[in-house]
Write a protein that holds these residues in place. Sequence first.
Motif, short mmCIF file in Angstrom:
data_model
loop_
_atom_site.label_atom_id
_atom_site.label_comp_id
_atom_site.label_asym_id
_atom_site.label_seq_id
_atom_site.Cartn_x
_atom_site.Cartn_y
_atom_site.Cartn_z
N TYR A 33 0.71 -1.20 0.17
CA TYR A 33 -0.05 0.10 -0.04
C TYR A 33 0.93 1.25 -0.01
N THR A 34 2.08 0.99 -0.15
CA THR A 34 3.06 2.20 0.04
C THR A 34 3.71 2.27 -1.54
N GLY A 35 4.10 1.00 -2.24
CA GLY A 35 4.79 1.05 -3.46
C GLY A 35 6.12 1.30 -3.22
N GLN A 36 6.83 0.93 -2.18
CA GLN A 36 8.26 1.24 -2.03
C GLN A 36 9.20 -0.02 -1.93
N ARG A 37 10.40 0.12 -2.34
CA ARG A 37 11.37 -0.93 -2.21
C ARG A 37 11.58 -1.41 -0.78
N ILE A 38 12.21 -2.36 -0.47
CA ILE A 38 12.30 -2.93 0.67
C ILE A 38 13.41 -2.15 1.36
N LEU B 248 1.02 11.80 6.26
CA LEU B 248 2.19 11.60 4.95
C LEU B 248 3.37 10.84 5.50
N ILE B 249 4.22 10.36 4.94
CA ILE B 249 5.40 9.89 5.20
C ILE B 249 6.56 10.49 4.42
N GLU B 250 7.54 10.97 4.86
CA GLU B 250 8.63 11.57 4.35
C GLU B 250 10.01 10.75 4.52
N PHE B 251 10.69 10.64 3.39
CA PHE B 251 11.84 9.81 3.48
C PHE B 251 12.91 9.82 2.25
N THR B 252 13.84 9.75 2.02
CA THR B 252 14.72 9.75 1.01
C THR B 252 14.87 8.22 0.46
N LYS C 88 18.05 4.24 -3.11
CA LYS C 88 18.50 3.84 -4.78
C LYS C 88 18.62 5.07 -5.30
N THR C 89 17.59 6.02 -5.33
CA THR C 89 17.70 7.32 -6.25
C THR C 89 18.09 8.47 -5.60
N GLY C 90 18.14 8.50 -4.18
CA GLY C 90 18.46 9.64 -3.52
C GLY C 90 17.31 10.68 -3.56
N LYS C 91 16.13 10.35 -4.21
CA LYS C 91 15.22 11.28 -4.17
C LYS C 91 14.28 11.47 -2.68
N ASN C 92 14.05 12.78 -2.85
CA ASN C 92 13.01 13.02 -1.26
C ASN C 92 11.68 12.71 -1.92
N MET C 93 11.05 11.83 -0.88
CA MET C 93 9.89 11.44 -1.13
C MET C 93 8.61 12.00 -0.05
N THR C 94 7.52 12.16 -0.42
CA THR C 94 6.33 12.48 0.40
C THR C 94 5.36 11.58 -0.07
N VAL C 95 5.07 10.42 0.80
CA VAL C 95 3.98 9.55 0.12
C VAL C 95 2.74 9.48 1.00
N PRO C 96 1.52 9.58 0.72
CA PRO C 96 0.41 9.54 1.45
C PRO C 96 0.19 7.93 2.20
N LEU C 97 -0.13 7.95 3.53
CA LEU C 97 -0.35 6.83 3.95
C LEU C 97 -1.90 5.99 4.04
N HIS C 98 -2.16 5.11 3.30
CA HIS C 98 -3.08 4.32 3.03
C HIS C 98 -3.75 3.94 4.37
N ILE D 286 3.31 6.90 -10.99
CA ILE D 286 4.76 7.29 -11.45
C ILE D 286 5.40 7.85 -10.30
N TYR D 287 4.86 8.96 -9.62
CA TYR D 287 5.59 9.78 -8.71
C TYR D 287 5.76 9.01 -7.42
N ILE D 288 5.06 7.97 -6.94
CA ILE D 288 5.34 7.09 -5.93
C ILE D 288 6.09 6.08 -6.15
N THR D 289 5.96 5.30 -7.50
CA THR D 289 7.01 4.22 -7.49
C THR D 289 8.32 4.75 -8.07
N GLY D 290 8.38 6.00 -8.74
CA GLY D 290 9.84 6.57 -8.95
C GLY D 290 9.92 6.18 -10.37
N HIS D 291 9.41 5.66 -11.17
CA HIS D 291 9.63 5.34 -12.64
C HIS D 291 9.88 6.58 -13.53
N SER D 292 10.89 6.55 -14.42
CA SER D 292 11.08 7.79 -15.20
C SER D 292 10.12 8.04 -16.20
#
Length: 415
Positions: free
Chosen positions: A253-258, A277-281, A284-294, A385-391
């Motif tokens: 439900y967050t779509g993130q890598r282990i 919301l959860i904020e993390f970096t 793998k990509t070094g991207k700063n993320m803000t993802v809503p929690l289901h 795509i924003y959540i999964t991080g695909h280009s």
Amino acid sequence: MASVNFLYRSTKEKSNLVLRLLYRYNDIDYVFGAKTKFEIEKTYWSKQHKKKSKDIEITNKQTDVNNELNKIENHVLKAFSSENIENINKEWLQTQIDNYYNPKEETNIPTDLISYIDFYLDYRKNEITETTKKKCRVIKNKLIKYEAFINKKILIKNINDSFKNEFVNYQKERMYSQNTIQREFVTIKTFCKHARYLGLETHHQLDGLRIEKQKVEKIYLTFEDLEKIENISKEKLTDSLDNVKDWLIISCYTGQRISDFMRFTDEQIRIENGKHLIEFTQKKTGKNMTVPLHPKVLEILNKRGGKFPYSISDQKYNDFIKDVCELAEINEPTKGSKLVETKKGSKIFRKQSGTYKKWELVTSHIGRRSFATNFYGKIPTTYLIYITGHSTETMFLNYIGKSNKDLALEITNYF
């Protein structure tokens, strides 16, 4: 065949000459210009340089000018002959001229592939991730074994079609999958292209070398599967399996890598307008993320007093989620591949394709793919795509296994 000429392109009485590079490629003529640091008088260049003169001073100057221009020309043409022609542009030409005046310090660059991998890792140590470094070392170890097998050094300049075919055959005899071979050969080409960038000789076939990917099944947990997992009776679950079950649901439900979700903590959560919301970096990509929690994730947090489950190793997680899915009776016959021991007691495992119960095919990556697949068509693709991080959207659709036919059928829903 390329050629070079020099032009005076200034209204000033004294100026630097412009070098012009001309060549033909695929029946198209190309011309690029770049400024040199060679300064000359306008009068000399236009009226004296190419004319015979009895004046000894002018004759001597013509000789000096021609010698210098010949050196610049030879430097550029030599660089041109060793470069992939598709990389040639104005910026490339200016770089070569700059290198002529400020030559790079000679570095003892290895010419054999195995030694070059160590050089590459050191050269790019501040640019690549630990995961990439680990993958490079795995390939290096395989190449060491292959080099011992053929009993000769693998030179970068010899990475050609013949090498590719022999290496592929060697890997297949050791039962490596087509996609493992393909992926690792792409990395080998990366090493060679980097070596070429630094001036080493590479084979003219290098850029055209390809290994086809094998289509793989896209395994994911449906919403029905996830409901079964949520409903496993508490009596069947140890504390460890209950912990893993919660992580599995969080990942779906967050779509993130282990490498990212296993580092989630309650300190990364913030609330805005009543939304969690959860904020993390991303590691793998070094991207700063803000993802809503289901809401499903919030249920787990409420169950655990606002805390995430405790972290465990990737290997334990991979093993335990299979146990969880087996307990949930995720038994649907599914095509896929899993690690199988090549011979009993060999302790050598290779991926083997077949039809298995779905729980046998579950790995740590399944949460990310389940999220992308389950919510496709329910959440706008741009947000997914924003959540999964695909280009790109193309990469995302390939990731969830959507073909042109699938897309065409979905479009008919709007007719």
